[in-house]
Motif scaffolding. Structure first.
Motif, PDB file in Angstrom:
ATOM      1  N   ALA A 114       0.455  -1.135  -0.354  1.00 24.60           N
ATOM      2  CA  ALA A 114      -0.006  -0.023  -0.048  1.00 24.60           C
ATOM      3  C   ALA A 114       1.393   1.681   0.324  1.00 24.60           C
ATOM      4  N   ASN A 115       1.443   1.216  -1.262  1.00 26.30           N
ATOM      5  CA  ASN A 115       2.546   2.815  -1.329  1.00 26.30           C
ATOM      6  C   ASN A 115       1.729   3.796  -1.680  1.00 26.30           C
ATOM      7  N   THR A 116       1.725   5.126  -1.223  1.00 28.23           N
ATOM      8  CA  THR A 116       1.124   6.336  -1.737  1.00 28.23           C
ATOM      9  C   THR A 116       1.640   6.352  -2.505  1.00 28.23           C
ATOM     10  N   LYS A 117       3.031   6.105  -3.336  1.00 23.94           N
ATOM     11  CA  LYS A 117       3.513   6.893  -4.056  1.00 23.94           C
ATOM     12  C   LYS A 117       3.636   5.980  -5.391  1.00 23.94           C
ATOM     13  N   SER A 118       3.380   4.474  -4.549  1.00 25.90           N
ATOM     14  CA  SER A 118       3.113   3.655  -5.974  1.00 25.90           C
ATOM     15  C   SER A 118       4.950   2.785  -6.594  1.00 25.90           C
ATOM     16  N   ASP A 119       5.249   2.415  -5.772  1.00 31.65           N
ATOM     17  CA  ASP A 119       6.662   2.990  -6.676  1.00 31.65           C
ATOM     18  C   ASP A 119       6.731   1.455  -7.098  1.00 31.65           C
ATOM     19  N   TYR A 120       6.641   1.037  -6.711  1.00 31.39           N
ATOM     20  CA  TYR A 120       7.488  -0.632  -7.343  1.00 31.39           C
ATOM     21  C   TYR A 120       6.501  -0.864  -8.826  1.00 31.39           C
ATOM     22  N   VAL A 121       4.973  -0.240  -8.129  1.00 32.33           N
ATOM     23  CA  VAL A 121       4.236  -0.752  -9.718  1.00 32.33           C
ATOM     24  C   VAL A 121       4.216   0.468 -10.718  1.00 32.33           C
ATOM     25  N   VAL A 122       4.764   2.033 -10.618  1.00 36.65           N
ATOM     26  CA  VAL A 122       5.011   3.026 -11.292  1.00 36.65           C
ATOM     27  C   VAL A 122       6.560   2.213 -11.840  1.00 36.65           C
ATOM     28  N   GLU A 123       7.207   1.646 -11.438  1.00 36.58           N
ATOM     29  CA  GLU A 123       8.604   1.386 -12.530  1.00 36.58           C
ATOM     30  C   GLU A 123       7.875   0.154 -13.037  1.00 36.58           C
ATOM     31  N   ALA A 124       6.927  -0.533 -12.589  1.00 41.72           N
ATOM     32  CA  ALA A 124       7.641  -1.857 -13.478  1.00 41.72           C
ATOM     33  C   ALA A 124       6.593  -1.004 -15.083  1.00 41.72           C
ATOM     34  N   ALA A 125       5.744   0.059 -14.778  1.00 47.46           N
ATOM     35  CA  ALA A 125       5.417   1.124 -15.630  1.00 47.46           C
ATOM     36  C   ALA A 125       6.142   1.632 -16.493  1.00 47.46           C
ATOM     37  N   GLN A 126       7.368   2.065 -15.949  1.00 46.25           N
ATOM     38  CA  GLN A 126       8.072   3.227 -16.545  1.00 46.25           C
ATOM     39  C   GLN A 126       8.613   2.231 -17.484  1.00 46.25           C
ATOM     40  N   ILE A 127       9.595   0.695 -17.232  1.00 50.12           N
ATOM     41  CA  ILE A 127       9.747   0.316 -17.717  1.00 50.12           C
ATOM     42  C   ILE A 127       9.656  -0.831 -19.520  1.00 50.12           C
ATOM     43  N   VAL A 128       7.976  -0.500 -19.141  1.00 47.43           N
ATOM     44  CA  VAL A 128       6.797  -0.752 -20.120  1.00 47.43           C
ATOM     45  C   VAL A 128       7.046   0.234 -20.827  1.00 47.43           C
ATOM     46  N   LYS A 129       6.901   1.452 -20.626  1.00 47.65           N
ATOM     47  CA  LYS A 129       6.914   2.447 -21.939  1.00 47.65           C
ATOM     48  C   LYS A 129       8.272   2.610 -21.830  1.00 47.65           C
ATOM     49  N   ALA A 130       9.684   2.468 -21.381  1.00 49.33           N
ATOM     50  CA  ALA A 130      10.661   2.548 -21.596  1.00 49.33           C
ATOM     51  C   ALA A 130      11.427   1.640 -23.115  1.00 49.33           C
ATOM     52  N   SER A 131      10.045   0.618 -22.758  1.00 45.66           N
ATOM     53  CA  SER A 131      10.871  -0.918 -23.987  1.00 45.66           C
ATOM     54  C   SER A 131       9.401  -0.295 -24.974  1.00 45.66           C
ATOM     55  N   GLY A 132       8.892   0.678 -24.936  1.00 41.40           N
ATOM     56  CA  GLY A 132       7.642   1.206 -26.404  1.00 41.40           C
ATOM     57  C   GLY A 132       6.909  -0.045 -26.494  1.00 41.40           C
ATOM     58  N   GLY A 133       7.008  -0.411 -24.752  1.00 41.23           N
ATOM     59  CA  GLY A 133       5.158  -1.117 -24.962  1.00 41.23           C
ATOM     60  C   GLY A 133       4.825  -2.828 -25.434  1.00 41.23           C
ATOM     61  N   LYS A 134       6.374  -2.980 -26.642  1.00 40.27           N
ATOM     62  CA  LYS A 134       6.103  -3.818 -27.520  1.00 40.27           C
ATOM     63  C   LYS A 134       5.677  -5.615 -26.660  1.00 40.27           C
ATOM     64  N   ALA A 135       6.109  -5.871 -25.081  1.00 40.04           N
ATOM     65  CA  ALA A 135       5.814  -6.803 -25.086  1.00 40.04           C
ATOM     66  C   ALA A 135       5.258  -6.883 -23.171  1.00 40.04           C
ATOM     67  N   PRO A 136       4.615  -7.284 -22.770  1.00 37.80           N
ATOM     68  CA  PRO A 136       4.114  -7.527 -21.428  1.00 37.80           C
ATOM     69  C   PRO A 136       5.548  -7.597 -20.492  1.00 37.80           C
ATOM     70  N   VAL A 137       5.460  -7.062 -19.188  1.00 35.64           N
ATOM     71  CA  VAL A 137       6.648  -6.736 -18.797  1.00 35.64           C
ATOM     72  C   VAL A 137       5.754  -7.635 -16.684  1.00 35.64           C
ATOM     73  N   LYS A 138       6.790  -8.296 -16.611  1.00 38.72           N
ATOM     74  CA  LYS A 138       6.792  -8.290 -15.306  1.00 38.72           C
ATOM     75  C   LYS A 138       8.200  -8.274 -14.794  1.00 38.72           C
ATOM     76  N   LEU A 139       7.706  -7.440 -13.839  1.00 38.83           N
ATOM     77  CA  LEU A 139       8.707  -6.514 -12.928  1.00 38.83           C
ATOM     78  C   LEU A 139       9.267  -7.792 -11.956  1.00 38.83           C
TER      79      LEU A 139
END
Ligand code: FES
Ligand code: FES
Lengths: 729, 152
Positions: A400-425
């Protein structure tokens, strides 16, 4: 599918055609929770929390995360009670992210789980949901049999008309019930008629958690999915200056290496390749703005700050006068380290982008916050973020992270890799342990004034530590006049009747270590300082610790109730059997209210000559209102004892020059089975509304053990974790 | 290609020989009941049996167990002891989050296969390497005793 059943997809039209079929808290225009089940023959969905299938299946939709605390079972029990369902046929499915239907009623418009609120905020809601569905089933049966509804009984999933000896199972009435109007008012059961609540309803997740089939985020495999392991900065606030991905990219299985705001991510076809790739990276970090203080330096600053008055959190009477007139003054200070949650499942998250938006698989604890964060990153509307709620392998507040830290990190990876593939952080244990969001380090100092008769006349309590809620979405609700309510909870609302009292707080804002709630939040330190200090006061006043507490708890019957029960069940006042030669034994007590539940614990300890400590037995007394599932209450309190004991004996995250020292369980040991005491849990009978039980078993443990150590050795530990060296004979 | 015998099934896997058995089970074979907790043989979440002996799969290179009999939690109900352990776990509602429990159960099965009447001390020794953050230890002890009783 039979002609009688109504498919999930067509349900919306159906509902629109029947006025008044929805309960007030149900918004039927939103698609039914598809994630919650394979679209079989759903016949009756009277509200957002229940589906009854024509196959007699009863599915309760749980809006709260199951992270071990028994929520799924508890929520199911409440609804099934009023529905008179057959517990054996009840299954539980996690709700999707949809705050309009599934908000935490104690959190306004937000959906999420925390603060031991799951049962308390769902109690009325799910009773209504169950009772209302039951009434619709009864009406349907009455119509079909052409009898009065009042002649119909319901039990264990069977609707009966005893005079004519007819009966139907829920599934057989489901389609008809869906045509009944939702009753405006329903009569809820009297507690004496409960058949599940307060009785034994076995956990719903025991089978799949003992055969390897329970699905955690870590277990998700999607077609084409890549696994990401991240090189994180060595200090909080450091950023990537440059990196060389050459060697990483040569690792077989590595597909991509991308820079993200929180580091450098290696994407590979499998976890081990991603880890090897991550380890092969060379990253040059910019540490010019990194946080570089060590724990000792932070503590030294806090001690310094504690010399000056802080912001007043609570004040009564006139403490200056009380101390000026005191016959005796008792003083002590207490230090508490940073603590990692160290859930057994390290943080992780799966995200897939699609044409409609994005889809998340997560042990989801703060749906609404995470939806907003992800929507911001991907340029979506929050409702386009679909979240599949999975089991969490523990959380203790971390997910329950109000900054969503690891969720945001997963999203940043998806974004940085162009959203080509689903990502499991995937965070490896070291990533998890070094990522911050710790229980904040705190320093407390306390002073008590006693008059010539040994009566406690004054109490000063000063706390120094970082705020968890400032800068979070909970700030408006929980931070008042510069005081973060959770920094002082358990201290500012001290239950003892002391005429002159002052609690004040310093909140340093220049410490860049991320902090977060950790099972029982502020009470994880305030229960310790207040309850251990009270034993020092008892000693100075020559009073028995239980007698002194009862004397000061005059107008607090629920505190006194659990205190008395724990004392009685533990044999308080009777001599402890002696330990082996050379050992010292002692018994200690503590009582604390948190999350509107009351827990007292008595610990029995044996301290060896070399200072090593064994907690032999812990007797707990609990008042959590109506115990929905008494066996789960016992289970949670047993677990809380072990969780709190791990912190008391071993728990400490230390910083050296800003870097986190510990990385795995060798440096940050959890409790082992051979350290687990015998635990007895006694539940006080109650007719009050149910309150939380996930957290309240934690706070009294460490002070009860410390007071037992004090009784055995005369030394009342002033810091956690306990120091063996200080306890040598 | 490395040849593996997992739960009585033969597999040929194309992975680097240093890959820990854990990740081959999970990522290659899809047997996700075996869990990752620490990767350093410190927590026991990844416990499997190799030729009947409990072993930490996170620090076992897959090449080291080629051809040997590997059993995972997915196989637990195929033995009498395994069934008894699972039943005892369910009867006493041992689990909380459940993440450590595959490892706990595999260690408990190994103990009861060797020792049909373990004492508390035997249990503590056999399971001391299996961490449970939810601290379900009181019930783990009770469930091992219950399973032992049902096997007697
Ligand atoms: S993951 Fe293997 S022992 Fe922890
Ligand atoms: S049940 Fe949660 S770690 Fe053991």
């Amino acid at each position: 599918m039979s002609a009688m059943t109504i498919e999930n997809a067509s349900r919306r039209n159906f509902l629109q055609g029947v006025a008044g079929l929805t309960l007030s808290f149900c918004l039927p225009a939103v698609a039914a929770p598809a994630a919650a089940g394979k679209a079989t023959t759903v016949s009756f969905e009277p509200n957002a929390f229940l589906r009854i299938g024509s196959d007699n299946s009863v599915t309760v939709i749980a809006k709260h995360l199951e992270m071990g605390q028994g929520t799924y079972t508890g929520l199911g029990t409440i609804l099934a009670e009023e529905l008179d369902a057959d517990w054996k046929t009840v299954r539980i499915a996690g709700a999707p992210a949809d705050a309009a239907r599934y908000n935490n009623l104690f959190w306004g418009p937000a959906q999420g789980t925390g603060g031991s609120t799951a049962m308390a905020n769902s109690w009325d809601q799910l009773r209504q949901a169950g009772a209302s569905a039951r009434a619709m089933l009864v009406s349907a049966a009455a119509r079909r049999w052409k009898v009065a509804a009042s002649e119909i009984t319901v039990r264990d999933g069977i609707v009966s008309h005893p005079p004519s000896r007819r009966s139907l199972r829920f599934g057989e009435l489901a389609a008809d019930a869906a045509r009944e109007a939702v009753p405006a008012n329903v009569v809820l059961k009297e507690p004496k008629d409960f058949r599940l609540v307060g009785k034994h309803a076995p956990r719903k997740d025991s089978t799949e958690k003992t055969n390897g089939k329970a699905v955690f985020t870590q277990d998700i495999q999607l077609p084409g999915m890549l696994v990401a392991v991240v090189a994180h900065p060595p200090r909080f606030g450091a950023t990537v200056k440059s990196f060389d991905a050459g060697a990483a990219k040569r690792v077989k299985g590595v597909v991509d290496v991308v820079q993200i705001p929180s580091g450098v991510a290696v994407l590979a076809t499998d976890t081990w390749s991603a880890k090897k790739g991550r380890d092969a990276l060379t990253v040059d970090w910019d540490e010019s703005r990194a946080f570089k203080l060590g724990s000792e330096e932070i503590l030294a600053r806090y001690r310094e700050m504690a010399q000056q008055p802080g912001l007043v959190a609570h004040q009564a009477g006139n403490t200056d006068q009380a101390f000026a007139a005191a016959a005796k003054v008792v003083k002590a200070s207490y230090d508490f380290p940073y603590l990692a949650h160290a859930a057994m499942e390290p943080m992780n998250c799966v995200i897939r982008l699609s044409a409609e938006g994005c889809e998340v698989w997560n042990g989801e604890q703060l749906h609404t916050g995470d939806q907003h964060q992800l929507a911001g990153i991907f340029g979506l509307k929050p409702e386009q973020v679909k979240i599949n709620m999975l089991y969490a392998g523990g959380s203790f507040g971390r997910r329950a992270n109000t900054k969503s830290d690891y969720v945001v990190e997963a999203a940043q990876i998806v974004k940085a890799s162009g959203g080509k593939a689903p990502v499991k952080l995937v965070w490896l244990r070291e990533d998890d342990m070094r990522a911050g969001y710790y229980r904040p380090l705190f320093h407390h100092s306390l002073e008590a004034a006693l008059d010539a008769n040994g009566k406690l006349t004054g109490w000063r309590h000063r706390l120094v530590g970082q705020s968890i809620l400032m800068g979070s979405p909970f700030e408006a609700m929980m931070v008042k006049n510069g005081i973060d309510g959770v920094s002082v909870e358990g201290a500012a609302n001290l239950p003892y009747a002391i005429p002159n009292l002052r609690v004040d707080l310093h909140t340093p804002t220049d410490i860049a270590v991320p902090v977060l709630w950790w099972r029982s939040v502020g009470s994880s330190h305030t229960a310790y300082s207040t309850e251990v200090f009270l034993d020092l006061v008892a000693k100075a006043a020559g009073k028995d610790p239980v007698a002194l507490r009862l004397e000061l708890l005059g107008d607090k019957p629920r505190h006194s109730g659990v205190l008395r029960l724990a004392a009685e069940k533990s044999g308080w006042g009777t001599p402890l059997p002696p330990g082996a030669p050379g050992t010292r034994r002692g018994r200690g007590i503590a009582v604390h209210e948190s999350f509107h539940s009351y827990v007292a614990q008595v610990a029995e300890v044996t301290v060896a000559a070399d200072g090593t400590l064994k907690v032999d037995r812990v007797v707990c007394a609990v008042d959590c209102g109506i115990a929905i599932n008494p066996d789960n209450v016992r289970s949670q309190v047993e677990g809380a004892v072990g969780f709190a004991l791990a912190a008391a004996l071993h728990g400490e995250i230390t910083l050296k020059g800003g870097a986190v020292v510990q990385g795995n369980f060798d440096g940050y040991p959890l409790l082992r089975i051979d350290e687990m005491p015998r635990v007895e849990v006694h539940i006080l009978p109650s007719a009050a509304k149910p309150t939380g039980i996930g957290e309240p078993g934690v706070p009294p443990l460490a002070p009860a053990v410390a007071n037992a150590i004090g009784a055995a050795t005369g030394k009342y530990p002033g810091r956690l974790p306990f120091s063996t060296a200080e306890l040598r004979a | 290609m490395i040849r593996l015998n997992v739960n009585g099934k033969l597999h040929a896997v194309d992975v680097a020989p240093d890959t820990p058995l854990l990740w081959v089970l999970r990522d290659t074979l899809g047997l996700t009941g075996t869990k990752y907790g620490c990767g350093q043989a410190l927590c026991g979440a990844c416990t499997v049996h190799v030729d009947g002996v409990p072993q930490r799969s996170c620090t076992t290179p897959v090449s080291a167990v080629a051809g040997r009999k590997i059993a995972t939690i997915e196989n637990a109900d195929r033995s009498r002891v395994g069934k008894a352990v699972q039943e005892a776990w369910r009867k006493l509602d041992v689990v909380q989050c459940g993440y450590c429990q595959s490892g706990q159960i595999m260690s408990a099965i190994a103990l009861l296969s060797q020792n049909r009447k373990p004492t508390d001390a035997d249990i503590d020794t056999a399971l001391a390497g299996n961490l449970c953050r939810c601290a379900t230890y009181v019930r783990i002890r009770a469930a091992v005793h219950l399973a032992a009783k049902s096997l007697a």
